[in-house]
Design a protein around this motif. Structure first.
Motif, PDB file in Angstrom:
ATOM      1  N   ARG A 103      47.561  10.918  34.497  1.00 49.57           N
ATOM      2  CA  ARG A 103      48.682  11.879  34.488  1.00 49.57           C
ATOM      3  C   ARG A 103      48.689  12.729  33.214  1.00 49.57           C
ATOM      4  O   ARG A 103      49.036  13.910  33.236  1.00 49.57           O
ATOM      5  N   MET A 104      48.256  12.145  32.077  1.00 48.68           N
ATOM      6  CA  MET A 104      48.197  12.891  30.823  1.00 48.68           C
ATOM      7  C   MET A 104      47.197  14.041  30.933  1.00 48.68           C
ATOM      8  O   MET A 104      47.474  15.174  30.513  1.00 48.68           O
ATOM      9  N   TYR A 105      46.023  13.742  31.512  1.00 48.15           N
ATOM     10  CA  TYR A 105      45.027  14.806  31.689  1.00 48.15           C
ATOM     11  C   TYR A 105      45.526  15.881  32.658  1.00 48.15           C
ATOM     12  O   TYR A 105      45.284  17.090  32.459  1.00 48.15           O
ATOM     13  N   GLN A 106      46.213  15.462  33.711  1.00 46.13           N
ATOM     14  CA  GLN A 106      46.741  16.435  34.657  1.00 46.13           C
ATOM     15  C   GLN A 106      47.740  17.370  33.970  1.00 46.13           C
ATOM     16  O   GLN A 106      47.708  18.602  34.156  1.00 46.13           O
ATOM     17  N   GLN A 107      48.643  16.776  33.162  1.00 43.21           N
ATOM     18  CA  GLN A 107      49.622  17.597  32.444  1.00 43.21           C
ATOM     19  C   GLN A 107      48.935  18.530  31.436  1.00 43.21           C
ATOM     20  O   GLN A 107      49.355  19.673  31.247  1.00 43.21           O
ATOM     21  N   LYS A 108      47.854  18.044  30.826  1.00 41.47           N
ATOM     22  CA  LYS A 108      47.110  18.866  29.868  1.00 41.47           C
ATOM     23  C   LYS A 108      46.499  20.083  30.572  1.00 41.47           C
ATOM     24  O   LYS A 108      46.586  21.233  30.080  1.00 41.47           O
ATOM     25  N   TYR A 109      45.885  19.844  31.734  1.00 36.89           N
ATOM     26  CA  TYR A 109      45.265  20.964  32.481  1.00 36.89           C
ATOM     27  C   TYR A 109      46.336  21.972  32.917  1.00 36.89           C
ATOM     28  O   TYR A 109      46.130  23.212  32.874  1.00 36.89           O
ATOM     29  N   VAL A 110      47.488  21.477  33.349  1.00 39.74           N
ATOM     30  CA  VAL A 110      48.570  22.377  33.777  1.00 39.74           C
ATOM     31  C   VAL A 110      49.043  23.222  32.603  1.00 39.74           C
ATOM     32  O   VAL A 110      49.264  24.448  32.710  1.00 39.74           O
ATOM     33  N   THR A 111      49.191  22.553  31.424  1.00 41.07           N
ATOM     34  CA  THR A 111      49.648  23.285  30.230  1.00 41.07           C
ATOM     35  C   THR A 111      48.657  24.371  29.835  1.00 41.07           C
ATOM     36  O   THR A 111      49.025  25.516  29.526  1.00 41.07           O
ATOM     37  N   VAL A 112      47.350  24.043  29.846  1.00 38.25           N
ATOM     38  CA  VAL A 112      46.309  25.027  29.525  1.00 38.25           C
ATOM     39  C   VAL A 112      46.346  26.187  30.509  1.00 38.25           C
ATOM     40  O   VAL A 112      46.217  27.371  30.147  1.00 38.25           O
ATOM     41  N   GLY A 113      46.540  25.879  31.805  1.00 37.58           N
ATOM     42  CA  GLY A 113      46.599  26.943  32.823  1.00 37.58           C
ATOM     43  C   GLY A 113      47.767  27.893  32.589  1.00 37.58           C
ATOM     44  O   GLY A 113      47.631  29.120  32.724  1.00 37.58           O
ATOM     45  N   ILE A 114      48.946  27.299  32.228  1.00 35.50           N
ATOM     46  CA  ILE A 114      50.130  28.129  31.966  1.00 35.50           C
ATOM     47  C   ILE A 114      49.877  29.049  30.771  1.00 35.50           C
ATOM     48  O   ILE A 114      50.218  30.247  30.782  1.00 35.50           O
ATOM     49  N   ILE A 115      49.260  28.479  29.712  1.00 33.50           N
ATOM     50  CA  ILE A 115      48.973  29.285  28.516  1.00 33.50           C
ATOM     51  C   ILE A 115      48.032  30.442  28.856  1.00 33.50           C
ATOM     52  O   ILE A 115      48.221  31.592  28.430  1.00 33.50           O
ATOM     53  N   VAL A 116      47.018  30.184  29.642  1.00 33.50           N
ATOM     54  CA  VAL A 116      46.057  31.223  30.033  1.00 33.50           C
ATOM     55  C   VAL A 116      46.755  32.328  30.829  1.00 33.50           C
ATOM     56  O   VAL A 116      46.537  33.529  30.611  1.00 33.50           O
ATOM     57  N   VAL A 117      47.629  31.917  31.756  1.00 35.17           N
ATOM     58  CA  VAL A 117      48.356  32.908  32.565  1.00 35.17           C
ATOM     59  C   VAL A 117      49.254  33.777  31.682  1.00 35.17           C
ATOM     60  O   VAL A 117      49.327  35.003  31.836  1.00 35.17           O
ATOM     61  N   LEU A 118      49.930  33.142  30.719  1.00 36.29           N
ATOM     62  CA  LEU A 118      50.805  33.896  29.819  1.00 36.29           C
ATOM     63  C   LEU A 118      50.011  34.896  28.981  1.00 36.29           C
ATOM     64  O   LEU A 118      50.429  36.053  28.772  1.00 36.29           O
ATOM     65  N   ILE A 119      48.853  34.478  28.483  1.00 39.61           N
ATOM     66  CA  ILE A 119      48.009  35.376  27.691  1.00 39.61           C
ATOM     67  C   ILE A 119      47.551  36.569  28.525  1.00 39.61           C
ATOM     68  O   ILE A 119      47.565  37.739  28.080  1.00 39.61           O
ATOM     69  N   LEU A 120      47.173  36.322  29.778  1.00 42.99           N
ATOM     70  CA  LEU A 120      46.741  37.399  30.666  1.00 42.99           C
ATOM     71  C   LEU A 120      47.881  38.387  30.920  1.00 42.99           C
ATOM     72  O   LEU A 120      47.683  39.620  30.929  1.00 42.99           O
ATOM     73  N   LEU A 121      49.098  37.835  31.133  1.00 39.67           N
ATOM     74  CA  LEU A 121      50.241  38.709  31.364  1.00 39.67           C
ATOM     75  C   LEU A 121      50.530  39.579  30.149  1.00 39.67           C
ATOM     76  O   LEU A 121      50.825  40.779  30.273  1.00 39.67           O
ATOM     77  N   ILE A 122      50.440  38.984  28.950  1.00 36.79           N
ATOM     78  CA  ILE A 122      50.674  39.750  27.720  1.00 36.79           C
ATOM     79  C   ILE A 122      49.634  40.866  27.572  1.00 36.79           C
ATOM     80  O   ILE A 122      49.951  42.024  27.226  1.00 36.79           O
ATOM     81  N   LEU A 123      48.396  40.555  27.842  1.00 35.19           N
ATOM     82  CA  LEU A 123      47.321  41.552  27.735  1.00 35.19           C
ATOM     83  C   LEU A 123      47.546  42.694  28.737  1.00 35.19           C
ATOM     84  O   LEU A 123      47.334  43.879  28.425  1.00 35.19           O
ATOM     85  N   ILE A 124      47.977  42.351  29.946  1.00 34.36           N
ATOM     86  CA  ILE A 124      48.215  43.384  30.969  1.00 34.36           C
ATOM     87  C   ILE A 124      49.352  44.301  30.537  1.00 34.36           C
ATOM     88  O   ILE A 124      49.285  45.535  30.668  1.00 34.36           O
ATOM     89  N   ILE A 125      50.412  43.678  30.005  1.00 32.41           N
ATOM     90  CA  ILE A 125      51.560  44.482  29.556  1.00 32.41           C
ATOM     91  C   ILE A 125      51.152  45.411  28.416  1.00 32.41           C
ATOM     92  O   ILE A 125      51.507  46.607  28.391  1.00 32.41           O
ATOM     93  N   LEU A 126      50.404  44.921  27.447  1.00 34.16           N
ATOM     94  CA  LEU A 126      49.948  45.742  26.333  1.00 34.16           C
ATOM     95  C   LEU A 126      49.052  46.890  26.814  1.00 34.16           C
ATOM     96  O   LEU A 126      49.139  48.034  26.340  1.00 34.16           O
ATOM     97  N   TYR A 127      48.187  46.589  27.740  1.00 36.51           N
ATOM     98  CA  TYR A 127      47.283  47.621  28.279  1.00 36.51           C
ATOM     99  C   TYR A 127      48.058  48.755  28.953  1.00 36.51           C
ATOM    100  O   TYR A 127      47.770  49.933  28.765  1.00 36.51           O
ATOM    101  N   GLU A 128      49.052  48.352  29.740  1.00 37.93           N
ATOM    102  CA  GLU A 128      49.837  49.366  30.455  1.00 37.93           C
ATOM    103  C   GLU A 128      50.637  50.259  29.460  1.00 37.93           C
ATOM    104  O   GLU A 128      50.785  51.445  29.655  1.00 37.93           O
ATOM    105  N   LYS A 129      51.157  49.673  28.402  1.00 42.18           N
ATOM    106  CA  LYS A 129      51.900  50.445  27.400  1.00 42.18           C
ATOM    107  C   LYS A 129      50.969  51.404  26.643  1.00 42.18           C
ATOM    108  O   LYS A 129      51.354  52.541  26.338  1.00 42.18           O
ATOM    109  N   LEU A 130      49.780  50.957  26.349  1.00 44.62           N
ATOM    110  CA  LEU A 130      48.821  51.824  25.653  1.00 44.62           C
ATOM    111  C   LEU A 130      48.433  53.017  26.535  1.00 44.62           C
ATOM    112  O   LEU A 130      48.314  54.151  26.062  1.00 44.62           O
ATOM    113  N   ILE A 131      48.237  52.791  27.774  1.00 41.95           N
ATOM    114  CA  ILE A 131      47.853  53.860  28.711  1.00 41.95           C
ATOM    115  C   ILE A 131      49.019  54.829  28.882  1.00 41.95           C
ATOM    116  O   ILE A 131      48.849  56.049  28.927  1.00 41.95           O
ATOM    117  N   ALA A 132      50.181  54.310  28.972  1.00 42.50           N
ATOM    118  CA  ALA A 132      51.355  55.167  29.157  1.00 42.50           C
ATOM    119  C   ALA A 132      51.597  56.006  27.921  1.00 42.50           C
ATOM    120  O   ALA A 132      52.045  57.140  27.990  1.00 42.50           O
TER     121      ALA A 132
END
Length: 235
Positions: free
Chosen positions: A206-235
């Motif tokens: 269960r510890m490893y499962q929670q670790k993988y979930v946490t890493v996945g959430i962090i990756v998704v958040l980083i991608l969302l931040i990058l997308i938002i920054l990209y859109e603001k730069l283009i605008a």
């Protein structure tokens, strides 16, 4: 009614002492003052009482006392074993005295018949032959008494050896029970260890499962931040 573990032993011991007192009275008082057939009758009664008290007779008082000792607690058993040993010693003493009186009575009869040649069955028998036969008879009586004593000693040793063997077997049974109990406890410990090991493995999984979930959430958040920054730069 006394239900203590020593009640029957005390009862048998009291009966044994009563018989010993009776034997003492017959050997030291009655037999000493008697002669001939009266002494023989007294000695026969003594033999019967000795058989009743003798440890080599299964239903005797000494044998019953030994049986009662087996069921006593270990804390008091040694004290009563000493009392049984003392009773056996006293019994042996009176058996020896009874045999000595038997032998003395036989010698007295032989010497009496030797001093009275008319008592011989064969009035024409040679005196030396009669004396020789009587001497051989006396020697045979002595040999028989010695053989009987040796046989009784052997029987006593066999009974004592049997008692030691019974104690060893009882000790072995107790040790076997202890070992079986230890094995049972070891099996229970193994079961508990297996259960704990399974629990630990589940926690790690269960510890490893929670670790993988946490890493996945962090990756998704980083991608969302990058997308938002990209859109603001283009605008």
């Amino acid at each position: 009614m006394d239900n203590s573990p020593t009640a029957l032993f005390d009862s048998y011991e009291q009966d044994f002492k009563t018989i010993i007192d009776s034997i003492r009275e017959k050997l030291e008082v009655e037999a000493g003052a008697q002669k001939g057939e009266q002494r023989k009758a007294t000695l026969r009664r003594v033999e019967m009482e000795l058989d009743e008290a003798d440890e080599m007779v299964p239903a005797s008082f000494v044998s019953q006392m030994e049986v009662e000792i087996q069921g006593m607690p270990q804390s008091i058993k040694s004290k009563y074993q000493i009392r049984v040993k003392s009773s056996k010693g006293e019994l042996t003493k009176w058996k020896k005295q009874a045999k000595d009186l038997h032998l003395a009575n036989s010698r007295s009869e032989l010497l009496s018949s030797r001093s009275n040649p008319i008592a011989s069955d064969d009035p024409y028998a040679d005196s030396d032959d009669v004396n020789s036969q009587r001497a051989r008879l006396l020697q045979g009586t002595q040999s028989l008494a010695d053989s009987t004593r040796r046989l009784e000693d052997s029987q006593r040793i066999a009974i004592e050896t049997e008692g030691v063997g019974a104690d060893i077997l009882r000790t072995l049974r107790q040790q076997r029970g202890t070992i079986e109990h230890a094995v049972e406890q070891l099996g229970q410990a193994d079961t508990s260890i297996d259960r704990a090991s399974g629990t630990l493995k589940g926690m790690v999984r269960r510890m490893y499962q929670q670790k993988y979930v946490t890493v996945g959430i962090i990756v998704v958040l980083i991608l969302l931040i990058l997308i938002i920054l990209y859109e603001k730069l283009i605008a």
